[in-house]
Design a protein around this motif. Structure first.
Motif, PDB file in Angstrom:
ATOM      1  N   ASP A 109       0.878  -9.271   1.693  1.00 15.66           N
ATOM      2  CA  ASP A 109       0.012  -9.984   0.752  1.00 15.66           C
ATOM      3  C   ASP A 109       0.787 -10.546  -0.447  1.00 15.66           C
ATOM      4  O   ASP A 109       0.389 -10.346  -1.601  1.00 15.66           O
ATOM      5  CB  ASP A 109      -1.107  -9.044   0.276  1.00 15.66           C
ATOM      6  N   THR A 160      -6.699  -5.097  -7.923  1.00 13.68           N
ATOM      7  CA  THR A 160      -7.997  -4.534  -7.566  1.00 13.68           C
ATOM      8  C   THR A 160      -8.818  -4.342  -8.843  1.00 13.68           C
ATOM      9  O   THR A 160      -8.299  -4.447  -9.961  1.00 13.68           O
ATOM     10  CB  THR A 160      -7.829  -3.179  -6.860  1.00 13.68           C
ATOM     11  N   GLU A 186      -7.340  -1.539 -10.849  1.00 13.28           N
ATOM     12  CA  GLU A 186      -6.091  -1.927 -11.502  1.00 13.28           C
ATOM     13  C   GLU A 186      -6.365  -2.829 -12.711  1.00 13.28           C
ATOM     14  O   GLU A 186      -5.707  -2.698 -13.755  1.00 13.28           O
ATOM     15  CB  GLU A 186      -5.175  -2.642 -10.504  1.00 13.28           C
ATOM     16  N   ARG A 210       2.235  -6.029  -1.942  1.00  9.59           N
ATOM     17  CA  ARG A 210       1.856  -4.634  -1.731  1.00  9.59           C
ATOM     18  C   ARG A 210       2.855  -3.967  -0.795  1.00  9.59           C
ATOM     19  O   ARG A 210       3.250  -4.534   0.226  1.00  9.59           O
ATOM     20  CB  ARG A 210       0.455  -4.550  -1.110  1.00  9.59           C
ATOM     21  N   LYS A 211       3.255  -2.785  -1.201  1.00  2.95           N
ATOM     22  CA  LYS A 211       4.079  -1.939  -0.333  1.00  2.95           C
ATOM     23  C   LYS A 211       3.415  -0.576  -0.274  1.00  2.95           C
ATOM     24  O   LYS A 211       3.275   0.095  -1.305  1.00  2.95           O
ATOM     25  CB  LYS A 211       5.509  -1.816  -0.855  1.00  2.95           C
ATOM     26  N   ARG A 228       0.401  -0.113   0.057  1.00  2.00           N
ATOM     27  CA  ARG A 228      -0.824  -0.362  -0.715  1.00  2.00           C
ATOM     28  C   ARG A 228      -0.609  -0.318  -2.231  1.00  2.00           C
ATOM     29  O   ARG A 228      -1.573  -0.491  -2.991  1.00  2.00           O
ATOM     30  CB  ARG A 228      -1.927   0.635  -0.322  1.00  2.00           C
ATOM     31  N   LYS A 229       0.603  -0.091  -2.674  1.00  2.00           N
ATOM     32  CA  LYS A 229       0.877  -0.048  -4.112  1.00  2.00           C
ATOM     33  C   LYS A 229       1.347  -1.413  -4.598  1.00  2.00           C
ATOM     34  O   LYS A 229       2.101  -2.105  -3.922  1.00  2.00           O
ATOM     35  CB  LYS A 229       1.941   1.010  -4.416  1.00  2.00           C
ATOM     36  N   LEU A 230       0.878  -1.761  -5.780  1.00  4.68           N
ATOM     37  CA  LEU A 230       1.226  -3.054  -6.356  1.00  4.68           C
ATOM     38  C   LEU A 230       2.696  -3.090  -6.774  1.00  4.68           C
ATOM     39  O   LEU A 230       3.182  -2.198  -7.465  1.00  4.68           O
ATOM     40  CB  LEU A 230       0.336  -3.350  -7.570  1.00  4.68           C
ATOM     41  N   CYS A 231       3.380  -4.143  -6.364  1.00  6.18           N
ATOM     42  CA  CYS A 231       4.779  -4.365  -6.751  1.00  6.18           C
ATOM     43  C   CYS A 231       4.941  -5.825  -7.170  1.00  6.18           C
ATOM     44  O   CYS A 231       4.098  -6.681  -6.876  1.00  6.18           O
ATOM     45  CB  CYS A 231       5.728  -4.058  -5.593  1.00  6.18           C
TER      46      CYS A 231
END
Length: 244
Positions: free
Chosen positions: A114, A151, A154, A222-223, A225-228
């Protein structure tokens, strides 16, 4: 004859009086023995000479004004050429080999998903000041709306939490930076900004090609599901037809 007569007037000011012609004629007559006053009277009346003198003086003033306007216009154009683009000025989207390699690294080697372009901007002096230690990303300049890469939870966290949200960042060396940065939303008087702060100075020092006046792109992905984020300088610009 007429040209000699006009030159003999020796106009020095924007406005001349009839008596000045008599004085000048007497001066020339004393110098060369010729009756310049008679020559003038034979060709022109005092009124005609007065009108010619004023016309010449007016033209002289107008020429000076035109020259001054041209000089001012040239100086203004020169300043505009040297002027840096305004922070709100839109520039074409850029795609080059660095961006291609970044996408390949994130979606391939890292398994990221994404990818979205958050912002393309110039690194200004305020972004590079060590005492501020943050990358400023004005919301009005974002290429992707916040709700499209954040999200709801977030968005609430970066808005309401004191420190914001911890995120990991990929640099121009195509590796995940070892220290986390923090994403925070700042509410300013004119607009709201997102900033990447905490360890920003160290991130810049580790990525030497991030310098003042450099055009960069910031990507979100996303990696697990974590935002990067990924931050890379843009070189050899091409128009980006299909942004991911």
């Amino acid at each position: 004859m007429n040209n000699l007569l006009l030159l003999s007037l020796n106009i020095q000011a924007p406005f001349a009086t009839p008596s000045s012609f008599n004085d000048r004629s007497l001066q020339l007559e004393a110098e060369d023995g010729h009756d310049h006053h008679q020559k003038m009277k034979k060709s022109y009346t005092k009124g005609e000479l007065f009108a010619i003198a004023n016309a010449l003086a007016t033209n002289k003033v107008m020429i000076k004004k035109r020259k001054l306007c041209l000089v001012m216009e040239e100086n203004d154009n020169h300043k505009k050429k040297r002027k840096m683009p305004k922070k709100t000025e839109r520039v074409p989207m850029v795609n080059n080999e660095s961006i291609v390699q970044l996408k390949r690294f994130i979606t391939g080697e890292m398994g990221g998903l994404d990818m979205k372009l958050v912002i393309q901007k110039v690194l200004y002096e305020s972004d590079m000041k060590k005492d501020q230690s943050r990358l400023n990303m004005p919301i009005l300049q974002l290429k992707t709306q916040p709700h499209e890469f954040l999200t709801h939870e977030e968005m609430r966290m970066v808005d309401e939490s004191k420190d914001g949200m911890e995120v990991r960042v990929v640099g121009s060396k195509l590796r995940m930076y070892e220290r986390p940065l923090w994403l925070k939303k700042w509410h300013l008087k004119e607009t709201d900004n997102y900033v990447l702060k905490t360890n920003w100075n160290k991130f810049v020092a580790d990525n030497e090609d991030l310098k003042k006046d450099t055009m960069i792109q910031v990507w979100a992905f996303r990696k697990n599901r974590k935002l990067c984020f990924a931050i890379v300088p843009v070189e050899r610009p091409y128009v980006l037809n299909n942004a991911v």
